[in-house]
Design a protein around this motif. Structure first.
Motif, PDB file in Angstrom:
ATOM      1  N   MET A   1       0.840  -1.184   0.000  1.00  0.00           N
ATOM      2  CA  MET A   1       0.000   0.000   0.000  1.00  0.00           C
ATOM      3  C   MET A   1       0.885   1.248   0.000  1.00  0.00           C
ATOM      4  SD  MET A   1      -3.112  -0.588   2.678  1.00  0.00           S
ATOM      5  CE  MET A   1      -2.694  -2.016   3.642  1.00  0.00           C
ATOM      6  N   LYS A   2       0.323   2.320  -0.437  1.00  0.00           N
ATOM      7  CA  LYS A   2       1.008   3.605  -0.395  1.00  0.00           C
ATOM      8  C   LYS A   2       0.666   4.311   0.915  1.00  0.00           C
ATOM      9  CE  LYS A   2       1.173   4.185  -5.324  1.00  0.00           C
ATOM     10  NZ  LYS A   2       1.045   5.083  -6.439  1.00  0.00           N
ATOM     11  N   LEU A   3       1.489   5.292   1.274  1.00  0.00           N
ATOM     12  CA  LEU A   3       1.266   6.041   2.503  1.00  0.00           C
ATOM     13  C   LEU A   3      -0.141   6.643   2.540  1.00  0.00           C
ATOM     14  CD1 LEU A   3       2.298   7.244   5.163  1.00  0.00           C
ATOM     15  CD2 LEU A   3       3.240   9.139   3.825  1.00  0.00           C
ATOM     16  N   SER A   4      -0.594   7.156   1.417  1.00  0.00           N
ATOM     17  CA  SER A   4      -1.930   7.767   1.368  1.00  0.00           C
ATOM     18  C   SER A   4      -3.029   6.779   1.734  1.00  0.00           C
ATOM     19  CB  SER A   4      -2.196   8.353  -0.016  1.00  0.00           C
ATOM     20  OG  SER A   4      -2.140   7.336  -1.006  1.00  0.00           O
ATOM     21  N   GLU A   5      -2.785   5.495   1.544  1.00  0.00           N
ATOM     22  CA  GLU A   5      -3.785   4.476   1.842  1.00  0.00           C
ATOM     23  C   GLU A   5      -3.827   4.084   3.324  1.00  0.00           C
ATOM     24  OE1 GLU A   5      -4.142   1.508  -1.729  1.00  0.00           O
ATOM     25  OE2 GLU A   5      -2.014   2.088  -1.521  1.00  0.00           O
ATOM     26  N   VAL A   6      -2.805   4.455   4.087  1.00  0.00           N
ATOM     27  CA  VAL A   6      -2.780   4.078   5.507  1.00  0.00           C
ATOM     28  C   VAL A   6      -2.933   5.279   6.439  1.00  0.00           C
ATOM     29  CG1 VAL A   6      -1.395   2.019   5.057  1.00  0.00           C
ATOM     30  CG2 VAL A   6      -0.241   4.149   5.682  1.00  0.00           C
ATOM     31  N   LEU A   7      -2.938   6.493   5.902  1.00  0.00           N
ATOM     32  CA  LEU A   7      -2.993   7.694   6.753  1.00  0.00           C
ATOM     33  C   LEU A   7      -4.257   7.780   7.601  1.00  0.00           C
ATOM     34  CD1 LEU A   7      -1.384  10.548   4.641  1.00  0.00           C
ATOM     35  CD2 LEU A   7      -0.514   9.474   6.721  1.00  0.00           C
ATOM     36  N   ASP A   8      -5.407   7.451   7.046  1.00  0.00           N
ATOM     37  CA  ASP A   8      -6.640   7.510   7.835  1.00  0.00           C
ATOM     38  C   ASP A   8      -6.561   6.563   9.034  1.00  0.00           C
ATOM     39  OD1 ASP A   8      -7.847   9.454   6.286  1.00  0.00           O
ATOM     40  OD2 ASP A   8      -8.970   8.011   5.070  1.00  0.00           O
TER      41      ASP A   8
ATOM     42  N   ARG B   1      12.124   8.661   1.318  1.00  0.00           N
ATOM     43  CA  ARG B   1      11.976   7.270   0.864  1.00  0.00           C
ATOM     44  C   ARG B   1      10.760   6.597   1.498  1.00  0.00           C
ATOM     45  NH1 ARG B   1      17.371   5.865   3.780  1.00  0.00           N
ATOM     46  NH2 ARG B   1      16.629   5.557   5.900  1.00  0.00           N
ATOM     47  N   ASP B   2      10.369   7.031   2.717  1.00  0.00           N
ATOM     48  CA  ASP B   2       9.163   6.495   3.348  1.00  0.00           C
ATOM     49  C   ASP B   2       7.904   7.015   2.653  1.00  0.00           C
ATOM     50  OD1 ASP B   2      10.589   5.084   5.378  1.00  0.00           O
ATOM     51  OD2 ASP B   2      10.771   6.951   6.524  1.00  0.00           O
ATOM     52  N   VAL B   3       7.927   8.285   2.298  1.00  0.00           N
ATOM     53  CA  VAL B   3       6.760   8.914   1.676  1.00  0.00           C
ATOM     54  C   VAL B   3       6.436   8.279   0.322  1.00  0.00           C
ATOM     55  CG1 VAL B   3       5.839  11.076   0.743  1.00  0.00           C
ATOM     56  CG2 VAL B   3       7.118  11.091   2.900  1.00  0.00           C
ATOM     57  N   ILE B   4       7.453   7.930  -0.466  1.00  0.00           N
ATOM     58  CA  ILE B   4       7.208   7.373  -1.804  1.00  0.00           C
ATOM     59  C   ILE B   4       7.115   5.847  -1.805  1.00  0.00           C
ATOM     60  CG2 ILE B   4       8.261   9.338  -2.956  1.00  0.00           C
ATOM     61  CD1 ILE B   4      10.739   7.558  -3.446  1.00  0.00           C
ATOM     62  N   ALA B   5       7.351   5.213  -0.677  1.00  0.00           N
ATOM     63  CA  ALA B   5       7.336   3.744  -0.608  1.00  0.00           C
ATOM     64  C   ALA B   5       5.945   3.183  -0.883  1.00  0.00           C
ATOM     65  CB  ALA B   5       7.811   3.288   0.769  1.00  0.00           C
ATOM     66  N   ASP B   6       5.912   1.954  -1.356  1.00  0.00           N
ATOM     67  CA  ASP B   6       4.628   1.290  -1.593  1.00  0.00           C
ATOM     68  C   ASP B   6       4.504  -0.010  -0.796  1.00  0.00           C
ATOM     69  OD1 ASP B   6       6.355  -0.339  -2.973  1.00  0.00           O
ATOM     70  OD2 ASP B   6       5.342  -0.159  -4.886  1.00  0.00           O
TER      71      ASP B   6
ATOM     72  N   ARG C   1       6.056  -0.444   7.666  1.00  0.00           N
ATOM     73  CA  ARG C   1       6.549  -0.730   6.322  1.00  0.00           C
ATOM     74  C   ARG C   1       7.266  -2.061   6.363  1.00  0.00           C
ATOM     75  NH1 ARG C   1      10.588   2.914   3.885  1.00  0.00           N
ATOM     76  NH2 ARG C   1      10.288   1.370   2.243  1.00  0.00           N
ATOM     77  N   VAL C   2       7.218  -2.810   5.277  1.00  0.00           N
ATOM     78  CA  VAL C   2       7.957  -4.063   5.191  1.00  0.00           C
ATOM     79  C   VAL C   2       9.446  -3.792   5.440  1.00  0.00           C
ATOM     80  CG1 VAL C   2       8.647  -5.927   3.648  1.00  0.00           C
ATOM     81  CG2 VAL C   2       6.273  -5.141   3.666  1.00  0.00           C
ATOM     82  N   ALA C   3       9.961  -2.704   4.903  1.00  0.00           N
ATOM     83  CA  ALA C   3      11.376  -2.362   5.051  1.00  0.00           C
ATOM     84  C   ALA C   3      11.774  -2.061   6.502  1.00  0.00           C
ATOM     85  CB  ALA C   3      11.715  -1.170   4.166  1.00  0.00           C
ATOM     86  N   TRP C   4      10.816  -1.764   7.352  1.00  0.00           N
ATOM     87  CA  TRP C   4      11.122  -1.437   8.745  1.00  0.00           C
ATOM     88  C   TRP C   4      11.320  -2.664   9.628  1.00  0.00           C
ATOM     89  CZ3 TRP C   4       7.165   2.957  10.176  1.00  0.00           C
ATOM     90  CH2 TRP C   4       7.533   4.136   9.528  1.00  0.00           C
ATOM     91  N   GLU C   5      10.992  -3.826   9.147  1.00  0.00           N
ATOM     92  CA  GLU C   5      11.069  -5.080   9.894  1.00  0.00           C
ATOM     93  C   GLU C   5      10.196  -5.018  11.152  1.00  0.00           C
ATOM     94  OE1 GLU C   5      15.136  -6.251  10.351  1.00  0.00           O
ATOM     95  OE2 GLU C   5      15.525  -5.983   8.222  1.00  0.00           O
ATOM     96  N   GLN C   6      10.740  -4.810  12.335  1.00  0.00           N
ATOM     97  CA  GLN C   6       9.950  -4.845  13.579  1.00  0.00           C
ATOM     98  C   GLN C   6       9.417  -3.476  14.016  1.00  0.00           C
ATOM     99  OE1 GLN C   6       9.114  -7.748  15.080  1.00  0.00           O
ATOM    100  NE2 GLN C   6      10.169  -8.743  13.388  1.00  0.00           N
TER     101      GLN C   6
END
Length: 77
Positions: A1-8, A55-60, A18-23
């Motif tokens: 998902m994109k950031l815009s999809e999780v903000l609400d 990089r967090d803002v544009i991540a999917d 984020r997947v890239a954040w691991e824990q």
């Protein structure tokens, strides 16, 4: 998902990650009106701003976590 999809969900107090954040994950504490970045059981960062890197803002690879924040807050004290 994109950031815009999780903000609400974030603004409702649900944790997002984020997947890239691991824990790592973050959530918005509506009572304190701050963003909480959870790195581990003994390390959290509280921030007044969202504080995301470009990089967090544009991540999917964003995701909404499934736990109920009210249960977690009761358990923590």
């Amino acid at each position: 998902m994109k950031l815009s999809e999780v903000l609400d969900s974030l603004m409702e107090g649900k944790p997002i990650t984020r997947v890239a954040w691991e824990q790592k994950y973050m959530y918005y504490d509506k009572d304190e009106e701050v963003f909480v970045y959870h790195y581990s059981d003994d390390c959290e960062l509280i921030d007044w701003s969202l504080g995301l890197e470009p990089r967090d803002v544009i991540a999917d690879d964003w995701d909404i976590d499934s736990w109920d924040t009210e249960d977690i807050k009761v358990d923590e004290g």
